[in-house]
Design an enzyme around this catalytic site. Structure first.
Site, PDB file in Angstrom:
ATOM      1  CG  HIS A  59      44.965 -22.410   4.790  1.00 43.72           C
ATOM      2  ND1 HIS A  59      45.015 -21.289   5.335  1.00 43.72           N
ATOM      3  CD2 HIS A  59      44.604 -22.354   3.223  1.00 43.72           C
ATOM      4  CE1 HIS A  59      44.610 -20.539   4.469  1.00 43.72           C
ATOM      5  NE2 HIS A  59      44.612 -21.084   3.163  1.00 43.72           N
ATOM      6  CG  HIS A 104      37.971 -19.629   4.112  1.00 48.13           C
ATOM      7  ND1 HIS A 104      38.268 -18.732   5.362  1.00 48.13           N
ATOM      8  CD2 HIS A 104      37.653 -18.722   3.047  1.00 48.13           C
ATOM      9  CE1 HIS A 104      38.530 -17.470   4.827  1.00 48.13           C
ATOM     10  NE2 HIS A 104      38.220 -17.406   3.716  1.00 48.13           N
ATOM     11  CG  ASP A 133      39.271 -24.422   5.718  1.00 49.78           C
ATOM     12  OD1 ASP A 133      39.478 -23.631   5.009  1.00 49.78           O
ATOM     13  OD2 ASP A 133      39.517 -24.254   7.082  1.00 49.78           O
ATOM     14  CG  ASP A 140      40.062 -19.927  10.466  1.00 55.37           C
ATOM     15  OD1 ASP A 140      40.438 -18.739  10.952  1.00 55.37           O
ATOM     16  OD2 ASP A 140      40.496 -20.429   9.423  1.00 55.37           O
ATOM     17  CG  HIS A 149      41.421 -24.564  10.178  1.00 50.25           C
ATOM     18  ND1 HIS A 149      40.430 -23.991  10.069  1.00 50.25           N
ATOM     19  CD2 HIS A 149      41.496 -25.461  11.116  1.00 50.25           C
ATOM     20  CE1 HIS A 149      39.650 -24.395  10.867  1.00 50.25           C
ATOM     21  NE2 HIS A 149      40.097 -25.582  11.814  1.00 50.25           N
ATOM     22  CG  ASP A 184      37.203 -21.696   8.563  1.00 41.86           C
ATOM     23  OD1 ASP A 184      37.281 -20.739   7.985  1.00 41.86           O
ATOM     24  OD2 ASP A 184      37.752 -22.514   8.667  1.00 41.86           O
ATOM     25  CD  GLU A 217      44.568 -19.966   9.152  1.00 41.44           C
ATOM     26  OE1 GLU A 217      45.280 -19.147   9.124  1.00 41.44           O
ATOM     27  OE2 GLU A 217      44.642 -21.238   8.428  1.00 41.44           O
ATOM     28  CG  ASP A 228      39.210 -17.269   8.567  1.00 37.17           C
ATOM     29  OD1 ASP A 228      38.147 -17.786   8.927  1.00 37.17           O
ATOM     30  OD2 ASP A 228      39.816 -17.835   7.579  1.00 37.17           O
TER      31      ASP A 228
END
Length: 325
Positions: A162, A147, A149, A249, A121, A145, A294, A251
């Site tokens: 990332h 996260h 980031d 992303d 990312h 996401d 990702e 994830d």
């Protein structure tokens, strides 16, 4: 009397508010892993193409323009790239992101919907810089996401870039060399998150300090994905009159849905929740750029790889207008 078949691309073109070439998709493949320590994520774009993504997009009625030089990213790694402070691989990440920015900008300038396949990312430093160079401060960003980031060089605990792209494109940190090419055009009130569930303490402080709207998995559980997407769009683009860049992303999805990714966190979006987001954003006619990042083919068994690649391709198709009926 038989009805003339209308393609997904034609339907999307009828909705599109910003794309001069609305039945054309510009694809940038970024086989890059320098923003994090786990090898294999650089193979994500190749696996999605091997799975047939480009042909799938063409079958929807789109003309596909593929950026050249996918093989050049590995050769961009400097012979020497010592940390700057705690930041790891800074010259490699900055150089790759700048190349991504140029490629995405070219697609946006041509009026194509820019689709970027990562890669980790950190490449969003480039994708967002490229789209914002064309659409300016009107650009809205929907960040899907687990996260945030948004770590700065001062708040990151790992130094993995990332986890930092948004800090650079928002101007939350000084863009010193080798990141001094980044122009922070993105407005904080035009960024919204969906799916967060693993946010660093420093990132939480930044989100609160700058009033950045985020919908965590708590919000998804409480309101349902339909209401969350509506609230997210209302926050950044109430009248649905501004261009949207969606950065997804994998994830963000629960590991049971997308297991082959580098930083999985349980309790994520279901298969349908992830796809609904893409469908709803596509329906607005505002989407001008999409990142899908990702996917890491080296993590998990062959079934996990096939499952994650298939989901990634499906999310792209839904963002381009594929519907259930």
């Amino acid at each position: 009397m038989e009805h003339e078949t209308v393609t997904d691309a034609q339907r999307m073109a009828q909705r599109s508010k910003f794309l001069a070439e609305a039945t054309a998709v510009g694809v940038t493949c970024v086989p890059f892993s320098g923003g994090q320590p786990k090898g294999g994520v650089e193979d994500g774009p190749v696996e999605m193409i091997r799975f047939g993504l480009l042909d799938q997009i063409k079958s929807m009625g789109y003309a596909v323009s593929l950026s050249e030089g996918m093989d050049k990213y590995a050769a961009m790694r400097p012979a020497s790239d010592p940390p700057i402070g705690i930041l790891k691989n800074p010259r490699y990440v900055a150089g790759a992101a700048r190349r991504v920015s140029d490629q995405v900008r070219a697609h946006c300038e041509a009026g194509r919907l820019a689709v970027t396949l990562g890669g980790d990312h950190s490449i969003a430093m480039g994708t967002l810089s490229g789209s914002a160079a064309v659409y300016g401060s009107d650009l809205c960003v929907i960040w899907i996401d687990a996260h945030a980031d948004i770590n700065t060089p001062e708040t990151t605990g790992s130094g993995n870039l990332h986890g930092c792209p948004l800090a650079f494109v928002l101007g939350l940190c000084e863009a010193k060399e080798p990141f001094d090419w980044i122009v922070p055009r993105l407005r904080k009130d035009r960024l919204v998150y969906i799916g967060l569930r693993d946010v660093d303490a420093g990132e939480k402080a930044l989100l609160r300090k700058h009033g950045i709207r985020a919908f965590s998995m708590h919000d998804v559980d409480k309101h349902g994905i339909g209401r969350v997407v509506e609230m997210a769009l209302d926050h950044v683009n109430r009248d649905r009159s501004l261009p949207v860049h969606m950065s997804f992303d994998v994830d963000a999805l629960d590991p049971s849905v997308a297991p082959a990714t580098g930083t999985p966190v349980r309790g994520g979006l279901t298969f349908r929740e992830g796809h609904y987001i893409c469908e709803a954003v596509a329906e607005t006619g505002c989407l001008v750029a999409l990142d899908l990042v990702e996917v890491n083919p080296s993590l998990g068994d062959p079934d996990s790889l096939r499952q994650t690649v298939a989901v990634g391709c499906s999310l792209v198709r839904c963002s381009l207008g594929e519907t259930l009926l």
